[in-house]
Motif scaffolding. Sequence first.
Motif: not given
Lengths: 248, 246
Positions: B141-142, B144-151, B155, B159-160, B164
């Motif tokens: 999900g991390q 997916e969230a990053a990619r859904s924000l256009g990263m 990136q 950054f994500i 972690q």
Amino acid sequence: MSDPIIQIGDLKKSFGELDVLTGIDLEIEKGEVVCVIGPSGSGKSTLLRCINLLEEPSGGTIRVAGTQVFGDGKPQNLDQLRREVGMVFQQFNLFPHLSATENVSLAQVKVLGRSKAEADRKSRELLGRVGLDEKADEYPDRLSGGQQQRVAIARALAMDPEVMLFDEVTSALDPELVQGVLDVMRELADSGMTMISVTHEMGFAREVSDRTIFMDGGVIVEQGPPAEVLDAPRHERTRKFLGLVLAS
Amino acid sequence: MDAFFQTYFDFTIIEDNFGYVLEGFWWTIRLSILGGILSLLWGLVLAVLRQLPGRAFAPVRWLTVAYIDGLRGIPLLLVIFLIYGGLGALASEGVIPEAIGIPRWFGLPSPFWYGTIAITLTYGAYMAEVYRAGIEAVPSGQTEAARSLGMSHGQSMRFIIVPQAVRKVIPPLLNDFIALMKDTSLVSVIGLVETVQAGRDVYSETFNASALTLGAVLFLLVTIPLARFVDWMINRQNLKVQRGVP
């Protein structure tokens, strides 16, 4: 009437042998609020995830804001798509190593190229809008599920998307936290945001959506104003599903 | 009993050779720190290469896996000999410049550098596997969230995912570092007088093992606190998991 903001034609998705979407045609107008309901396994989340290409469709076309983002079997203009479409997830998916503000600011700086100061200003404004001014510097593990989900909404909004996708965003929340998230979504709908929400909240669908879509078995079974679909469904499958959901 | 004590704990011998063994230990420390830092970096590079997406990068992923499997599958001692023999021979044949083939960078002797290279090559492969476990332990999900924000993939890794992942794997990386520190003694075979070799030198002169005991004590002064620190960190992480903190 302007062109639809989302145009989906004959969208198909299979996972190996399993056909999850078997041909979806759907157009969404700018400013429209659409709720998608249906039993689990009906393909509604997959549809949402295909729209911003977190899942790669097996066939069909997707156009967002006039630009084809999927066609001829492959993604196109992925960068533009992800800029135009924001997504909120069932499990929030906040970045645990970043504060609320940093969660909202990061992609503004790295993707949109905003300055840190500009991004932080926008983040605080959005966190205020979702009622979390005082939690701006907290880390996700110090926030309740409902607060985390509101940060996630702010994070998606920070990219100034044309469309927001909500994937069962209240399903992982304790009952008493659901309302706060729905209030934010309602306010967003009133502000004219185009929204597609996969949801189990029938009350929300009834009150807020312009159109309710019932999916089952990988197809759209019926759609229309919520009063029609929820209160006077034409299809037997819809009646059966609503009977089960509303009885509980 | 007295003979036993004499053999391992002859304080006269320890005192007389303290400086010599300590000098060897200083090589051990320098090899460990430099080799440790370079292994951490090289391991991370390998782990990231292994995660590159798409068909275009398949050859890179394949080569990375082959490297990691290969280096984990041969003894460090052999790698040390390969680097020492190989680089030296290539330099004397004129294939590579002498500055690389017989390195004396920063005024340090070439066995030190051969050892550092060999340790980095081998332990980089070990640490790449540790990083990989960490990267895979970050929920999807991390990404997916990053990619859904256009990263981009890069990136979202930078950054994500990697920040972690690194937090999760600090304890196992430190465990690898303890192993690395002990393995620096292998560099003695190409002529570096580090802790163990210093102890052996004294032993062959005096036929007494006390200098080796001193070497063991010096190692333990570093490795035991490190091991305790790793345990403390693991406990702290477990407590967080029990509290439901991601």
